[in-house]
Structure formats: C-alpha cells, structure tokens
Design a protein around this motif. Structure first.
Motif, PDB file in Angstrom:
ATOM      1  N   SER A  92       0.741  -1.128   0.054  1.00  0.00           N
ATOM      2  CA  SER A  92       0.051   0.007  -0.206  1.00  0.00           C
ATOM      3  C   SER A  92       0.745   1.359  -0.027  1.00  0.00           C
ATOM      4  N   PRO A  93       0.525   2.421  -0.421  1.00  0.00           N
ATOM      5  CA  PRO A  93       1.141   3.644  -0.441  1.00  0.00           C
ATOM      6  C   PRO A  93       1.778   3.998   0.965  1.00  0.00           C
ATOM      7  N   THR A  94       1.057   3.785   2.046  1.00  0.00           N
ATOM      8  CA  THR A  94       1.451   4.128   3.465  1.00  0.00           C
ATOM      9  C   THR A  94       2.516   3.169   4.009  1.00  0.00           C
ATOM     10  N   LYS A  95       2.376   1.877   3.471  1.00  0.00           N
ATOM     11  CA  LYS A  95       3.512   0.928   3.730  1.00  0.00           C
ATOM     12  C   LYS A  95       4.682   1.239   2.995  1.00  0.00           C
ATOM     13  N   PHE A  96       4.514   1.675   1.947  1.00  0.00           N
ATOM     14  CA  PHE A  96       5.709   2.038   0.893  1.00  0.00           C
ATOM     15  C   PHE A  96       6.458   3.058   1.783  1.00  0.00           C
ATOM     16  N   LEU A  97       5.728   4.053   2.140  1.00  0.00           N
ATOM     17  CA  LEU A  97       6.070   5.567   2.832  1.00  0.00           C
ATOM     18  C   LEU A  97       6.883   5.154   3.827  1.00  0.00           C
ATOM     19  N   LYS A  98       6.343   4.228   4.915  1.00  0.00           N
ATOM     20  CA  LYS A  98       7.061   3.836   6.087  1.00  0.00           C
ATOM     21  C   LYS A  98       8.416   3.208   5.800  1.00  0.00           C
ATOM     22  N   PHE A  99       8.344   2.361   4.772  1.00  0.00           N
ATOM     23  CA  PHE A  99       9.271   1.416   4.395  1.00  0.00           C
ATOM     24  C   PHE A  99      10.495   2.480   3.929  1.00  0.00           C
ATOM     25  N   GLN A 100      10.158   3.625   3.125  1.00  0.00           N
ATOM     26  CA  GLN A 100      11.345   4.549   2.685  1.00  0.00           C
ATOM     27  C   GLN A 100      11.653   5.167   3.712  1.00  0.00           C
ATOM     28  N   GLN A 101      10.908   5.714   4.816  1.00  0.00           N
ATOM     29  CA  GLN A 101      11.315   6.374   5.977  1.00  0.00           C
ATOM     30  C   GLN A 101      12.117   5.642   6.723  1.00  0.00           C
ATOM     31  N   GLU A 102      11.867   4.455   6.892  1.00  0.00           N
ATOM     32  CA  GLU A 102      12.870   3.398   7.906  1.00  0.00           C
ATOM     33  C   GLU A 102      14.172   3.376   7.176  1.00  0.00           C
TER      34      GLU A 102
END
Length: 271
Positions: A256-266
């Motif tokens: 999902s977009p939010t999971k990808f965003l979290k992944f990138q932030q990490e």
C-alpha cells in the motif's frame, strides 16, 4: 561500515559504445553468515542474471520461488520481486535497454515474462561456456568487460521504427500517432512493433512512468522532511483518485502507499 564491507552491492557503468544496449550492470554478494533478501523494483527492462558461489533465489509477488542457477533471463520486469542471496552467493545482472534484448537474441522472444535459460534462446550453448569463464574471474568489473566482448558479434542494429520509438522525447505528443504519421504507417503497425521489440506497450510504460513520478515525489518529501500529501500527489501525478494510486502500488510493488512510505522512511533513518 562493517555491514557495507560484508554486503557489497553496486552499479557498474557501461562504456559509451554500449550505452544503447545496457543501462548498467549490478553486482551484489553476501559475505555474511545469514541469507540476505532484497527487493528488486520494476524497471521495464529485461535482465540477464549470472549467479556464482552459493545459491540465489527469486520470489514473485505470488510467492513463486525460483532458484537462479548459473544464468537466467527475466523480463521486461513489470512488478517488484524479492531475491535472496545465501552466504557466499554473488549475482551479476545485465540490464538491457529498450529493444536491446530483442536485437541481441533476434526472434527468440520471451513470452509472458517467463524465466528462461539464455542458452535456450540461441542455437549455440554459449552462455554456459561464458558462465564457466566468468566464474574464474574474481573481479566484477573484469567480468563485465568479458560479457561486453562476448556481446559484440551478436548484437544487431536497431531498425528505423525502434530507433524512432527509443528516441521519442516529446511528452506532449502520442508517440504512436506521431511516428505512424512520420513513417506513413498505421498506428496498429507501430503498436505491434513497440510490443514486439520492447516487450511492452506505450500504454504500459506511460502508466509506469506516472507511478515513478509518485515514487520520486515521496522520496523528495522524505529528504526535505515534509509530510506526504496523498491528495496532492494524486492531482500532480495525473491519477483519477486515491483508489487508482493504491491499485498501482499494489500492482507494481505489492504494497500500500502508506506501507511503502513507512518503508522508505525507515531506510532513510537507517542511513
């Protein structure tokens, strides 16, 4: 730093002579005691994978696991997949540009992006012999030089239509219509040539390029420490609504977009 030394992975540029054939080569090795899994993002390129040492595995979004043994052709890569390197494993990946794979292998096309041993695509059993030569070379850049030398006799010149398609840069025009008019051919014929020589349609790559704009915007927001506004991204990147954006994330990356965003932030925080 220790982790960087134990897990080498980097791009290798190609000389100007081969810039129309390969975008780059990618090398990765696992020098740790544990298996390492990474995700390869879609690139719409056909790739040729050489593996050395211990085993390496590929896993699709449908959880199909494939052992990459010696050499393997995949592509064009239209969805993300995971690859796992066992301890002592190395991979060297050649990334073909646009129609270069077709020009290399002639009429031997991949159907439905199935993995194929490259020896099955040409009459001679030459890739196995190439792999035998490569495994004796310890340096990845020297291996690339050997692969490039090997390619020279096989590579064909681009035909007129694929040259026009590859060089088309005017984003305000439809390339199929423009090239059909320029060459006095039907749009259908240009479409068939696009699919035949590139392995994907203009519609497919246009959708992917729109998705890439989203990824770039997210990465810029992270770098600037700005909050990602999904409604703004939908509008600026040309999506109808958020559901269409979510569908593309699921299709290309199985996230999902939010999971990808979290992944990138990490990832950024880890750096």
């Amino acid at each position: 730093m220790k982790n960087s030394e134990e897990n080498n992975n980097y791009r290798i540029a190609v000389p100007s002579e081969f810039e129309s054939v390969f975008s780059h080569f990618y090398f990765a090795e696992n020098k740790t005691d544990l298996a390492i899994t990474k995700t390869l993002l879609p690139s719409f390129q056909t790739i040729l994978i050489f593996t050395f040492g211990a085993k390496a595995y590929l896993k699709s979004q449908n959880n199909t696991v494939l052992e990459a043994e010696k050499c393997l052709v995949l592509g064009p890569i239209k969805q993300a997949f995971d690859y796992t390197l066992e301890p002592g494993s190395e991979i060297l990946v050649a990334n073909f540009k646009e129609d270069a794979f077709y020009r290399f292998f002639g009429n031997a096309l991949l159907i439905h992006s199935l993995p194929v041993h490259p020896d099955a695509l040409i009459a001679e059993n030459c890739f196995h012999a190439l792999w035998e030569e490569l495994k004796m070379i310890p340096d990845a850049r020297q291996r690339v030089s050997v692969i490039l030398d090997f390619c020279r006799p096989y590579l064909r010149e681009q035909n007129a239509i694929t040259t026009l398609l590859a060089d088309f840069k005017n984003e305000s025009l439809n390339p199929i219509k423009a090239i059909a008019s320029q060459t006095n051919q039907t749009e259908r014929n240009i479409q068939l040539n696009q699919k035949k020589f590139f392995g994907y349609t203009i519609k497919e790559v246009t959708r992917y390029e729109r998705f890439l704009k989203v990824i770039e915007q997210i990465q810029q927001n992270i770098q600037k420490k700005q909050k990602t506004d999904w409604l703004q991204i939908v509008e600026e990147c040309g999506y109808y609504d958020q559901s269409q954006l979510i569908h593309d994330f699921k299709y290309y990356m199985n996230l999902s977009p939010t999971k990808f965003l979290k992944f990138q932030q990490e990832i950024c925080s880890a750096k």
